[in-house]
Design an enzyme around this catalytic site. Structure first.
Site, mmCIF file in Angstrom:
data_model
loop_
_atom_site.group_PDB
_atom_site.id
_atom_site.type_symbol
_atom_site.label_atom_id
_atom_site.label_comp_id
_atom_site.label_asym_id
_atom_site.label_seq_id
_atom_site.Cartn_x
_atom_site.Cartn_y
_atom_site.Cartn_z
ATOM 1 C CB SER A 139 -0.851 0.016 1.274
ATOM 2 O OG SER A 139 -1.437 1.296 1.465
ATOM 3 C CE1 TYR A 152 -4.369 -2.117 5.135
ATOM 4 C CE2 TYR A 152 -3.308 0.008 4.774
ATOM 5 C CZ TYR A 152 -3.944 -1.121 4.276
ATOM 6 O OH TYR A 152 -4.146 -1.246 2.917
HETATM 7 N N1 LIG Z 1 -8.799 -0.159 -0.791
HETATM 8 C C1 LIG Z 1 -7.729 0.574 -0.605
HETATM 9 O O1 LIG Z 1 -7.810 1.807 -0.455
HETATM 10 C C2 LIG Z 1 -6.368 -0.089 -0.578
HETATM 11 C C3 LIG Z 1 -5.236 0.741 -0.644
HETATM 12 C C4 LIG Z 1 -3.973 0.154 -0.571
HETATM 13 C C5 LIG Z 1 -3.842 -1.222 -0.448
HETATM 14 N N2 LIG Z 1 -4.969 -1.993 -0.394
HETATM 15 C C6 LIG Z 1 -4.775 -3.433 -0.218
HETATM 16 O O2 LIG Z 1 -5.429 -4.157 -1.240
HETATM 17 C C7 LIG Z 1 -5.758 -5.458 -0.776
HETATM 18 C C8 LIG Z 1 -7.201 -5.764 -1.149
HETATM 19 O O3 LIG Z 1 -8.048 -4.896 -0.410
HETATM 20 P P1 LIG Z 1 -9.401 -4.280 -1.002
HETATM 21 O O4 LIG Z 1 -9.302 -2.809 -0.861
HETATM 22 O O5 LIG Z 1 -9.713 -4.875 -2.298
HETATM 23 O O6 LIG Z 1 -10.418 -4.738 0.151
HETATM 24 P P2 LIG Z 1 -11.634 -5.766 0.187
HETATM 25 O O7 LIG Z 1 -12.613 -5.488 -0.889
HETATM 26 O O8 LIG Z 1 -12.124 -5.739 1.598
HETATM 27 O O9 LIG Z 1 -10.949 -7.171 -0.109
HETATM 28 C C9 LIG Z 1 -10.283 -7.891 0.893
HETATM 29 C C10 LIG Z 1 -10.380 -9.349 0.575
HETATM 30 O O10 LIG Z 1 -9.615 -10.082 1.537
HETATM 31 C C11 LIG Z 1 -10.405 -11.120 2.092
HETATM 32 N N3 LIG Z 1 -9.923 -11.411 3.443
HETATM 33 C C12 LIG Z 1 -9.821 -10.558 4.495
HETATM 34 N N4 LIG Z 1 -9.337 -11.215 5.565
HETATM 35 C C13 LIG Z 1 -9.131 -12.507 5.187
HETATM 36 C C14 LIG Z 1 -8.676 -13.676 5.842
HETATM 37 N N5 LIG Z 1 -8.329 -13.661 7.143
HETATM 38 N N6 LIG Z 1 -8.594 -14.826 5.151
HETATM 39 C C15 LIG Z 1 -8.954 -14.870 3.830
HETATM 40 N N7 LIG Z 1 -9.399 -13.800 3.157
HETATM 41 C C16 LIG Z 1 -9.495 -12.629 3.821
HETATM 42 C C17 LIG Z 1 -11.838 -10.558 2.029
HETATM 43 O O11 LIG Z 1 -12.845 -11.570 2.083
HETATM 44 P P3 LIG Z 1 -13.514 -12.009 3.504
HETATM 45 O O12 LIG Z 1 -13.827 -10.756 4.237
HETATM 46 O O13 LIG Z 1 -14.691 -12.809 3.117
HETATM 47 O O14 LIG Z 1 -12.495 -12.834 4.200
HETATM 48 C C18 LIG Z 1 -11.802 -9.909 0.646
HETATM 49 O O15 LIG Z 1 -11.963 -10.878 -0.352
HETATM 50 C C19 LIG Z 1 -5.483 -5.461 0.725
HETATM 51 O O16 LIG Z 1 -4.243 -6.074 0.991
HETATM 52 C C20 LIG Z 1 -5.403 -3.999 1.062
HETATM 53 O O17 LIG Z 1 -4.626 -3.728 2.189
HETATM 54 C C21 LIG Z 1 -6.216 -1.470 -0.472
#
Ligand SMILES: NC(=O)c1ccc[n+]([C@@H]2O[C@H](COP(=O)([O-])OP(=O)(O)OC[C@H]3O[C@@H](n4cnc5c(N)ncnc54)[C@H](OP(=O)(O)O)[C@@H]3O)[C@@H](O)[C@H]2O)c1
Length: 249
Positions: A139, A152
């Site tokens: 991130s 985080y």
């Molecule tokens: N959105 C942003 O602004 C942003 C910015 C920088 C980096 N990121 C990174 O991008 C990645 C994806 O995030 P996103 O923004 O797409 O969020 P998201 O839509 O909440 O996706 C997160 C995914 O991870 C799964 N997950 C969470 N905990 C888990 C566990 N213990 N075991 C297995 N699966 C798990 C969730 O499914 P379940 O809840 O069903 O487990 C979901 O499929 C993350 O690493 C996040 O830190 C996001």
């Protein structure tokens, strides 16, 4: 790397960036396996993308990681790409001592330990495959932290450091090690629900497009939108970004 004919495992591919990436990879002619904890989210993903394969597993736990590994290595023997994408984000107020830290799920287990352990489990398998790759999602906050998300941000800085070392350790193998550095992505589940679009944020679709472009061109550290600046920033730039981002804290 080539973008068709791969078998790709995406942790946390049921929503957000992971799902947008799964959609693109399926369209390009890859087998894609996604995992997440919620059966409901996985079911919704299959409704939108019928050819995606799913497993419900909590990869913050040893048992969940083992089950994912066994599922993939027995049913999808050609697996050659691991995308460590699953993550959560929490506000934690250290002025409340240990209470706030222990209240909910553990970001260290999900964002940090799981990426490291899954990499270690899959590397011997990937080394035997053609065109293997590991893609770690960090991130922009790993470069300039947000004080409201202290753990985080630290897990993401850790993932950046781990990925740099892993790339060096694996440089004499066929495994390509990529890092994805997203900026704020407004339409994912990370913050519980989609947030308002700002000049600093992009959509999950835009982020997934940038990942596809980065993979195709072997860009080992890939960013998009606002986080692009972080990859080439000086200490002074990062300190300034930190001050700007944390003005309200
Ligand atoms: N959105 C942003 O602004 C942003 C910015 C920088 C980096 N990121 C990174 O991008 C990645 C994806 O995030 P996103 O923004 O797409 O969020 P998201 O839509 O909440 O996706 C997160 C995914 O991870 C799964 N997950 C969470 N905990 C888990 C566990 N213990 N075991 C297995 N699966 C798990 C969730 O499914 P379940 O809840 O069903 O487990 C979901 O499929 C993350 O690493 C996040 O830190 C996001």
């Amino acid at each position: 790397m080539r973008l068709e004919g791969n078998t790709v495992v995406i942790t946390g591919g049921s929503t957000g960036i992971g799902f947008a990436l799964a959609e693109r990879l399926v369209k390009l002619g890859n087998e894609v396996v996604i995992c997440g904890r919620s059966e409901e989210k996985l079911k919704a993903a299959v409704e939108k993308l019928p050819s995606v394969h799913t497993l419900s597993a909590d990869i913050s736990k040893d048992e969940g990681r083992r089950r994912l590994f066994e599922f993939v290595t027995t049913k999808f023997k050609g697996t050659n790409v691991l995308v460590n994408n699953a993550g959560i984000q929490r506000h934690i107020d250290f002025r409340k001592g240990i209470v706030d830290l222990l209240k909910n799920e553990d970001e260290i287990e999900i964002n940090f330990r799981s990426q490291i352990y899954l990499s270690a489990m899959f590397i011997p398998v990937l080394m035997k495959q053609k065109d293997p790759a590991i893609v770690n999602v960090s991130s922009g906050l790993g470069f300039a932290p947000l004080a409201a998300f202290p753990v985080y941000s630290a897990t993401k800085a850790g993932i950046h450091s781990f990925t740099v070392s892993l790339r060096r350790q694996l440089r004499d193998t066929e495994i390509k090690v990529f890092e994805v550095v997203p900026p704020m992505v407004y339409d994912t589940g990370l913050k519980g629900k989609p947030i308002e679009k700002t000049e600093w944020s992009i959509s999950a679709a835009e982020m997934a497009d940038a990942i596809i472009e980065g993979l195709e061109n072997d860009v080992y550290e890939m960013a998009a939108g606002a986080s692009k600046n972080f990859l080439s920033a000086s200490k002074r730039d990062l300190d300034k970004a930190f001050e700007d981002m944390n003005r309200r804290f």
